[in-house]
Structure formats: C-alpha cells, structure tokens
Design an enzyme around this catalytic site. Structure first.
Site, mmCIF file in Angstrom:
data_model
loop_
_atom_site.group_PDB
_atom_site.id
_atom_site.type_symbol
_atom_site.label_atom_id
_atom_site.label_comp_id
_atom_site.label_asym_id
_atom_site.label_seq_id
_atom_site.Cartn_x
_atom_site.Cartn_y
_atom_site.Cartn_z
ATOM 1 N N CYS A 138 54.345 24.806 -18.679
ATOM 2 C CA CYS A 138 55.090 24.754 -19.939
ATOM 3 C C CYS A 138 56.574 24.451 -19.743
ATOM 4 O O CYS A 138 57.218 23.892 -20.643
ATOM 5 C CB CYS A 138 54.912 26.051 -20.713
ATOM 6 S SG CYS A 138 55.194 27.562 -19.773
ATOM 7 N N HIS A 263 60.985 27.965 -24.570
ATOM 8 C CA HIS A 263 61.689 27.779 -23.300
ATOM 9 C C HIS A 263 62.932 26.926 -23.515
ATOM 10 O O HIS A 263 62.932 25.999 -24.339
ATOM 11 C CB HIS A 263 60.806 27.056 -22.285
ATOM 12 C CG HIS A 263 59.728 27.900 -21.694
ATOM 13 N ND1 HIS A 263 59.688 29.270 -21.809
ATOM 14 C CD2 HIS A 263 58.629 27.547 -20.959
ATOM 15 C CE1 HIS A 263 58.622 29.726 -21.174
ATOM 16 N NE2 HIS A 263 57.962 28.710 -20.656
#
Length: 357
Positions: A138, A263
């Site tokens: 990710c 993120h």
C-alpha cells in the site's frame, strides 16, 4: 453452484470480511458492472455471514475448493488474505483456468507474476505465466502513479522516500490498537515526560513496535540485514519492478504515525533530465489516478484526513530542489485500504475481465 457467465465473468473475493474486503465491496457497487456471479469467501469462522454487494445480499462461503465450483477460463479471484493463504490457494484457482489477483506479498517478487498498478503498467497484466497478478504494497501504491508519470517525462534516476503510515495498514487490529491508545491518552497531559505515554498505554501495543498514540514509530516490518526493515526493502523492490528499472537507487524509511486511514509520503526524485517544477505540476495534473492540490499560500496541500475514503493519490508541495536542477520534491497522500489495496485489485480484475469482452 455454477458460475453465471450470462452477464460477464465470475468474480470471487477471498477475504471479503476483512478490513480491505469491507472497502472493496462498496467499490464493486460504485463501478461499472462487468461481472456475472460474485462470490464472497472468507475463513470458516466468517462463513454464513450475509453481506451486501451491488445491491444484493450474498452469503459468505468458507474457503474450500467447493467455493470455486464452476470457476474457469475468464473468471477472476481476488485474494485479500495473508501471504500464506494466498500462496496455498492461488494455485488452486489457476488450475481451474481462472486468474488470481493477489494483494498480499506472496507473489510480488516472483518474476513470473506481474506486479501491476493499472495507472502505470496496465500492459503487464496480459503476461502472466502462472495465471496470477500481484498488487503492490500500500505504500508503493500510494506514490507510484505520481512517480511513474514524472518518470515517463524526465527519466527517473534516483528515489528517496519517507512514509507516514496509517494504523489501518495493519488491518482491524491496527485500527483498534490506535483507537484504544487514543482513549487512554485523551484529555491528559501525557507526552511531556519520558516514558509517560508508554506507561499509560502498557505493554499491549497491538501490531506496532511501541505506543502509537502521541507518538511516531520509525519502523514497519521485520528486521533485515543492514538495519533495513522488510517493508522498506519491499517498497524498493516493488518500485523497481513496476517502473522496469531494476538498478534504480531507492532509499526508503517507513514510519508509523497516529493516523487511522491514509498513507502519506515525502518523495525526493532525481531524474536524468532537468526538471521544471511548473511543467511537473502540469504532468501531475494530467496523470491518471492523481489529483494535484498545491497552493501552500492558501493552505492547500494533501493530508491523509482529506485523502481517506477517496480513490486518487493527492499530490502537493511540488518544488524543485534547491541544490539540484534534476531533482523534484513533493508530498503525496492516498487511502491505504482503498487505492493501496481494494481499488487496485478491482482495477486489475476489470482489466482481465475486459480481455474477454
């Protein structure tokens, strides 16, 4: 149970009840309907649950060979499972003729398994000797669309990255651990004395190396040679594979931060050609899967709180290096469960479904 191909290939989602699965099912309902039968599969303890997908209720099946009855050529199975489960079951699927799309680390380094982010290397989906397509970590997924677009124009020569990773990357256990820790420190004066946060949180820090509330942890993954973490080395290897730059110098520092979803990364990219920051912004504005938010004077730049629940990578703070006219620095945020996993797997699966359309 027989797969219904009257309206398209069949799709199975293994790990449908997990953190990424709970994000993927609504995505299937929001995108074009290219699928016939959609099956939801999970561990035996989750079998029998009823979940909604594309406006219909579906019972979750236990992960057994019977769950794939009727699957064959042209059908797709998405794995949102730990690496050991993917490694065991993906070959079972491919022997039936279906394609496995795996979001775990099980096949990311296998040279016979393409590692794909559709905005960057969609062409790689078609060459899959083992019948498996992998999606990246990710963190890699969050930055690679922006980096790939700039590479196409300027030719990437060197990459330095620091990640600021959300707790949900560790699944529900990560999110629950952070929420629990936040409840322990909320409304206190903790965080100003040595060890006070650690004492308040206690030894149960969940999947993290230390307390995450009121803190950051410069660690993610397992220890590897030279002091690198497995997660840092994975981002390096995946970036090289996706961009087809096997010798690209890449330095990564992974940091866990007390954010639930989204993120963030700081990126320093050096190129073979001179970089113009204004032109780089134009490239990013037109890049698939990227949204430019870059007006610091007005307080406009990406944050994980704004990226959470959205599809694109949000890029800002784009600026030319002060010391190198071949280098560019920028900040990027993306939803780690959505673009980092669920959406990427969906996009790959749709590319495969399109091959038989």
């Amino acid at each position: 149970m027989t797969a219904d191909r009257s309206s398209g290939p069949a799709l199975a989602v293994v790990g449908a009840t997990g953190a990424v699965g709970s994000v993927l099912l609504p995505i299937l309902s929001q995108r074009a309907d290219v699928w016939g039968d959609i099956r939801l599969i999970a561990s035996a303890r989750s079998a029998g649950r009823v979940l909604a997908v594309r406006g219909e209720e579906a019972e979750v099946l236990a992960l057994t060979e019977d769950a794939f009855e009727g699957f064959g050529q042209g059908d797709v199975v998405i794995f949102l499972t730990p690496p050991e489960i993917s490694a065991q079951w993906a070959p079972v699927v491919t022997t039936r003729g279906a394609v496995a799309v795996d979001q775990s680390a099980a096949f990311r380094e296998d040279p016979e398994v393409p590692l794909v982010v559709p905005e960057v290397n969609a062409h790689a989906v078609r060459i899959r000797p083992r019948g498996i397509v992998a999606g990246p970590d990710c963190v890699t997924a969050a930055m690679i669309a922006a980096v790939g677009a700039l590479h196409a124009e300027y030719a990437l020569a060197d990459l330095g990255v620091s990640s600021y990773q959300a707790a949900s990357a560790a699944g529900r256990a990560g999110s629950e651990a952070l929420r629990r820790q936040l409840s322990l420190v909320a409304g206190t004066d903790l965080g100003e004395k040595p060890g006070d946060v650690r004492r308040a949180v206690g030894e149960d820090t969940g999947p993290f190396a230390g307390p995450l509330a009121l803190n950051v942890l410069p660690w993610s993954g397992e220890l590897r040679e030279g002091g690198w973490s497995s997660h840092e080395l994975a981002v390096r290897a995946e970036t090289r594979r996706i961009l087809e730059l096997p010798d690209l110098p890449v330095a990564v520092t992974c940091v866990q931060v007390p954010v639930l979803a989204g993120h963030s990364l700081t990126v320093r990219a050096r190129f073979e050609n001179r970089v113009d920051a204004a032109h780089a912004r134009e490239i990013l504005e037109g890049a698939p899967g990227v949204v430019l938010v870059d007006d610091p004077a007005a307080g406009e730049f990406p944050t994980p709180a704004d990226a959470a629940g959205t599809d694109p990578a949000w890029v800002g703070r784009v600026r030319a290096s002060l010391d190198d006219d071949h280098a560019l620095e920028f900040f990027v945020c993306a939803d780690n469960l959505r673009k980092g996993a669920a959406l990427n797997a969906t996009q790959i699966s749709e590319l495969i479904a399109g091959e038989s359309a």
